[in-house]
Design an enzyme around this catalytic site. Sequence first.
Site, short mmCIF file in Angstrom:
data_model
loop_
_atom_site.label_atom_id
_atom_site.label_comp_id
_atom_site.label_asym_id
_atom_site.label_seq_id
_atom_site.Cartn_x
_atom_site.Cartn_y
_atom_site.Cartn_z
N TYR A 12 -5.53 -0.57 -5.86
CA TYR A 12 -4.53 -1.21 -4.40
C TYR A 12 -5.58 -1.47 -3.46
CZ TYR A 12 -2.06 -1.16 -0.19
OH TYR A 12 -1.42 -1.40 0.90
N ASP A 36 4.65 -0.70 7.00
CA ASP A 36 3.37 -1.24 7.34
C ASP A 36 3.24 -1.86 8.76
OD1 ASP A 36 0.78 -1.71 7.83
OD2 ASP A 36 0.25 -2.06 5.64
#
Length: 125
Positions: A12, A36
Amino acid sequence: MGSKIRTTIERYVELVGAGSADDVVSLYAADATVEDPVGTPVRKGHDAIREFYELLVPLERETTLHPETVRIAGNSAAFMFTVVTTVNDQRFVLTPIDVMEFDDDGKITGMRALWSQDDMRVDTE
């Protein structure tokens, strides 16, 4: 399970720094969620998550995982990494703490990033 999760975390961070939106989305389960930063609208599913990561693709960017911060417990993990983006010769540095949930295959089912504008700095080097 911990090794699958650690591999996904490492991949990631690598892909956020140099991959396509589709590459990053491939790490997520089909019905995963992304918040986020925390406090913003939650994005759910591959299409919404892809749209979010597509914002990074045109930027010059690099990432570094802080491996000593990785904590894995059951199907959950938290870790810190640094992302540097360059826009018009200015380098923006952010070190969020990501909290993730995973399925049994090591796919991300939920991601919440802990950071605010106060955590972003302009690198003057």
